[in-house]
Design a protein around this motif. Structure first.
Motif, mmCIF file in Angstrom:
data_model
loop_
_atom_site.group_PDB
_atom_site.id
_atom_site.type_symbol
_atom_site.label_atom_id
_atom_site.label_comp_id
_atom_site.label_asym_id
_atom_site.label_seq_id
_atom_site.Cartn_x
_atom_site.Cartn_y
_atom_site.Cartn_z
ATOM 1 N N GLU A 197 0.828 -1.212 0.000
ATOM 2 C CA GLU A 197 0.000 0.000 0.000
ATOM 3 C C GLU A 197 0.859 1.257 0.000
ATOM 4 N N LEU A 198 1.936 1.254 0.765
ATOM 5 C CA LEU A 198 2.836 2.418 0.800
ATOM 6 C C LEU A 198 3.513 2.630 -0.561
ATOM 7 N N LEU A 199 3.975 1.545 -1.148
ATOM 8 C CA LEU A 199 4.623 1.663 -2.456
ATOM 9 C C LEU A 199 3.629 2.141 -3.511
ATOM 10 N N ALA A 200 2.417 1.620 -3.462
ATOM 11 C CA ALA A 200 1.400 2.031 -4.423
ATOM 12 C C ALA A 200 1.058 3.509 -4.261
ATOM 13 N N ALA A 201 0.931 3.950 -3.016
ATOM 14 C CA ALA A 201 0.634 5.369 -2.769
ATOM 15 C C ALA A 201 1.765 6.249 -3.280
ATOM 16 N N GLY A 202 3.001 5.809 -3.067
ATOM 17 C CA GLY A 202 4.135 6.573 -3.572
ATOM 18 C C GLY A 202 4.135 6.673 -5.086
ATOM 19 N N LEU A 203 3.808 5.589 -5.771
ATOM 20 C CA LEU A 203 3.750 5.618 -7.229
ATOM 21 C C LEU A 203 2.655 6.552 -7.732
ATOM 22 N N LEU A 204 1.506 6.522 -7.082
ATOM 23 C CA LEU A 204 0.427 7.431 -7.483
ATOM 24 C C LEU A 204 0.852 8.886 -7.304
ATOM 25 N N LEU A 205 1.611 9.139 -6.256
ATOM 26 C CA LEU A 205 2.067 10.501 -5.995
ATOM 27 C C LEU A 205 3.051 10.971 -7.066
ATOM 28 N N ILE A 206 4.030 10.149 -7.410
ATOM 29 C CA ILE A 206 5.032 10.591 -8.387
ATOM 30 C C ILE A 206 4.518 10.526 -9.815
ATOM 31 N N ALA A 207 3.386 9.841 -10.031
ATOM 32 C CA ALA A 207 2.801 9.824 -11.384
ATOM 33 C C ALA A 207 2.387 11.226 -11.819
#
Length: 409
Positions: free
Chosen positions: A353-363
């Motif tokens: 979940e943390l990694l996914a949230a980070g990816l959504l942020l940098i997208a």
């Protein structure tokens, strides 16, 4: 002059050999820990040192390819890769293996810098990048199928990279020598980096993007074995299918080309990858684990090809392509350790979940760079290239004997 639609094969092959070492890093690190008196952590540290050396070469050479000459640098990189990896393959002395891996990594980074600079000068860098990704994926897949049948030992994957570097050497004759600054048609050629803010933002986000991908990939084997309660054979089969799916992703990126622009594949693709990472990290059965891993491996090369194409478009000399690729290597090197730390402290689902949230942020900033670049004309530079000539790259530091240590990213 080659025909307009003819691929610059020297560049494609250089891209392939430059990216081969990170693609083979899982089995390289796994065999280092099983074939030498090294712990999993020590073997992983050697893998990280290899990638950091490769990234260092990219940062040092980003603005020097034209001045030194593509042919000279490519031959130097190939020679260093052959001698470094070959030497590490032939010795069982740990310090010598470390020195060879670091030297070989610097050679790989040098080769990648030459390839990225040349690809940036092409009319369609995305097409050439896609061909390079297809080449390295196919070669890595063939080696993953072959190496296990050739016997044990740490040297086989290293020897494979060394021999590939040797095989590519004859194609360097078609590359250019040092550039003459006076012959360039624009002051951009040797001036400041164009699109400085966009390039720095893309490089920074690419480090995070790569780190997130490899944080999960570094513990994927443990997720399948410990959380989804699958056998090693089943986990291996999932990763084998995922590798084949990655080839389909590369082919799909080539078919799409520039039809969708760059912003949509980068932004939407990264968001979909975030979902795949969350699904894989929370998997508790074969269905969810296989769906997450295979879908992820289809999308990863698609997005990567567009990001590399975007970096190439920021500077016709290829400096941003080299710098962004090197930034990606930094994230790759740190990814497995990050994943292990997060998984140990929070568990696999929370890590995902943390990694996914980070990816959504940098997208968001990655998409913004793609949108803004698409609206601005790029400088045109005549580069003296006579015949113009990169997962992935992770390993399971905690479980080197699991299939995650013998599967390609």
């Amino acid at each position: 002059m080659p025909a307009p639609r003819t691929l610059p094969w020297p560049l494609v092959t250089l891209f392939t050999v430059g990216y081969l070492s990170p693609y083979l890093l899982p089995t390289t690190v796994g065999r280092l820990s099983s074939g030498l008196p090294l712990t999993a952590t020590q073997a992983g540290a050697i893998g990280s040192a290899l990638l950091l050396s490769s990234a260092t070469a990219g940062f040092l050479l980003a603005s020097r390819v034209d001045r030194i000459g593509a042919r000279t640098l490519a031959r130097a990189g190939l020679a260093l890769a052959f001698l470094g990896y070959g030497g590490a393959a032939l010795t069982g002395v740990v310090p010598a293996v470390v020195a060879g891996a670091v030297a070989g990594g610097f050679g790989s980074g040098t080769i990648t810098a030459v390839a990225a600079s040349g690809i940036a000068a092409q009319k369609d860098p995305h097409r050439v990048t896609t061909a390079g990704l297809l080449g390295v994926s196919a070669l890595a897949g063939a080696l993953y199928l072959t190496i296990p049948h050739l016997g044990p030992g740490h040297g086989l994957p290293l020897a494979a990279i060394a021999l590939t570097a040797l095989a590519v050497w004859p194609l360097t004759g078609r590359l250019s020598g040092p550039a003459a600054p006076a012959r360039t048609s624009s002051s951009v050629a040797y001036g400041r980096l164009p699109h400085l803010r966009a390039g720095l933002l893309l490089a920074a986000t690419m480090t995070c993007w790569s780190l997130a991908q490899n944080s999960l990939w570094g513990v994927s084997g443990r997720i399948g074995l410990a959380q989804a309660r699958l056998t090693e054979v089943t986990v291996g089969a999932v990763f084998a299918v995922a590798l084949g799916a990655g080839l389909l992703g590369v082919l799909g990126a080539g078919v799409l080309g520039s039809r969708l622009g760059r912003a949509l594949p980068i932004g939407a693709g990264t968001a979909l990858i975030a979902g795949c990472i969350a699904l894989s990290a929370s998997a508790r059965d074969l269905s969810s684990f296989a769906t997450g891993e295979i879908s992820w491996n289809i999308l990863y090369p698609v997005v990567l090809s567009y990001v590399l194409g975007l970096a190439a478009s920021l500077d016709p000399r290829g400096r941003w392509a080299v710098l962004v690729g090197s930034a990606s290597s930094l994230g790759t090197a740190a990814g497995p350790l990050t994943g292990s730390v997060l998984a140990s402290g929070m568990g696999f689902p929370v890590m995902g979940e943390l990694l996914a949230a980070g990816l959504l942020l940098i997208a968001v900033p990655m998409t913004a760079v793609a949108l803004r670049t698409a609206r601005r004309p790029l400088p045109v530079v005549e580069l003296p290239v006579e015949a113009p000539v990169p997962a992935q790259e992770a390993y399971d530091t905690a479980s080197p004997n699991s299939y995650a240590s013998t599967s390609a990213r």
